[in-house]
Write a protein that holds these residues in place. Sequence first.
Motif, PDB file in Angstrom:
ATOM      1  N   TYR A   1       3.958   9.913  -7.313  1.00 33.31           N
ATOM      2  CA  TYR A   1       5.006  10.136  -8.316  1.00 33.31           C
ATOM      3  C   TYR A   1       4.383  10.596  -9.632  1.00 33.31           C
ATOM      4  O   TYR A   1       4.803  11.618 -10.210  1.00 33.31           O
ATOM      5  N   TYR A   2       3.378   9.863 -10.097  1.00 27.92           N
ATOM      6  CA  TYR A   2       2.761  10.240 -11.366  1.00 27.92           C
ATOM      7  C   TYR A   2       1.906  11.495 -11.230  1.00 27.92           C
ATOM      8  O   TYR A   2       1.703  12.226 -12.216  1.00 27.92           O
ATOM      9  N   GLY A   3       1.426  11.762 -10.013  1.00 25.28           N
ATOM     10  CA  GLY A   3       0.749  13.030  -9.770  1.00 25.28           C
ATOM     11  C   GLY A   3       1.707  14.196  -9.930  1.00 25.28           C
ATOM     12  O   GLY A   3       1.354  15.240 -10.495  1.00 25.28           O
TER      13      GLY A   3
ATOM     14  N   LEU B   1       0.831  -1.205   0.000  1.00 26.39           N
ATOM     15  CA  LEU B   1       0.000   0.000   0.000  1.00 26.39           C
ATOM     16  C   LEU B   1       0.868   1.258   0.000  1.00 26.39           C
ATOM     17  O   LEU B   1       0.554   2.235  -0.695  1.00 26.39           O
ATOM     18  N   LEU B   2       1.950   1.240   0.781  1.00 24.42           N
ATOM     19  CA  LEU B   2       2.869   2.387   0.794  1.00 24.42           C
ATOM     20  C   LEU B   2       3.468   2.596  -0.588  1.00 24.42           C
ATOM     21  O   LEU B   2       3.581   3.735  -1.069  1.00 24.42           O
ATOM     22  N   ALA B   3       3.846   1.506  -1.245  1.00 19.49           N
ATOM     23  CA  ALA B   3       4.413   1.605  -2.587  1.00 19.49           C
ATOM     24  C   ALA B   3       3.381   2.159  -3.571  1.00 19.49           C
ATOM     25  O   ALA B   3       3.709   3.018  -4.411  1.00 19.49           O
ATOM     26  N   LEU B   4       2.149   1.682  -3.471  1.00 24.90           N
ATOM     27  CA  LEU B   4       1.096   2.158  -4.367  1.00 24.90           C
ATOM     28  C   LEU B   4       0.863   3.657  -4.196  1.00 24.90           C
ATOM     29  O   LEU B   4       0.766   4.402  -5.180  1.00 24.90           O
ATOM     30  N   VAL B   5       0.783   4.104  -2.951  1.00 22.58           N
ATOM     31  CA  VAL B   5       0.594   5.534  -2.680  1.00 22.58           C
ATOM     32  C   VAL B   5       1.766   6.341  -3.233  1.00 22.58           C
ATOM     33  O   VAL B   5       1.582   7.409  -3.838  1.00 22.58           O
ATOM     34  N   SER B   6       2.977   5.837  -3.051  1.00 28.97           N
ATOM     35  CA  SER B   6       4.170   6.544  -3.538  1.00 28.97           C
ATOM     36  C   SER B   6       4.150   6.661  -5.059  1.00 28.97           C
ATOM     37  O   SER B   6       4.494   7.712  -5.620  1.00 28.97           O
ATOM     38  N   ILE B   7       3.746   5.588  -5.743  1.00 28.80           N
ATOM     39  CA  ILE B   7       3.703   5.615  -7.206  1.00 28.80           C
ATOM     40  C   ILE B   7       2.599   6.548  -7.705  1.00 28.80           C
ATOM     41  O   ILE B   7       2.786   7.284  -8.688  1.00 28.80           O
ATOM     42  N   ILE B   8       1.462   6.546  -7.012  1.00 33.02           N
ATOM     43  CA  ILE B   8       0.382   7.479  -7.381  1.00 33.02           C
ATOM     44  C   ILE B   8       0.861   8.922  -7.220  1.00 33.02           C
ATOM     45  O   ILE B   8       0.627   9.774  -8.089  1.00 33.02           O
TER      46      ILE B   8
END
Length: 207
Positions: free
Chosen positions: A106-108, A97-104
């Motif tokens: 990042y692309y934001g 979940l932390l990785a998913l939030v970080s990637i979101i």
Amino acid sequence: MLSIQSICIRVIAVILAMGIHESAHGLVSYWFGDPTAKEEGRLTLNPLAHVDWAGLLCLLVFRFGWAKPVPVDPRYYKDPKTGMIWTAFAGPIANFLLALVSIILYYGCVKANVESTFVLSLLSSIAVLSIGFGVFNLLPIPPLDGSKILFAFLPLDKYIRFTQGSNVMMIVFILLISSGILDGPLMRMVSNSIDLFSHWAIVLWGL
């Protein structure tokens, strides 16, 4: 040679990945009725409370390290096996979940034309290290979380024996890590996870 910025980014990413992992173990164990982590001050999102500094140094230098394990006492659970399965799963799930939030994020930042290399590199490192930490801990080898999940399907006496570990299992664990035999499969799982999360983030931001 690593720059000061690269070192800082890696340290922050490692501490966050380890901290969220251990916090999740403690929180889920508490939900199942175990107050041990709370009584010892480990039921916190403060990542520094979960850092084992020797383990952090080893991770930074040798790419293999460890956090300070959150104390868990399954005797408080109504169903020890079920409690241990979910408590063990909680750490890797929190990492994903932390990785998913970080990637979101990042692309934001990409969509918003944020050009800070520090921010983008930090988010990228958090995602990679957090997924790596989660995947690694799912290996069914004591003392990793995967062994607690897998062995929960064994009879109780065998489960306790395996989760407590043994000298033989620890030797096998160390040999597997030091040999590098797991590097390829682990990196493929990390890469596939990053590709999947990146796809979701790209769709979300309409990039």
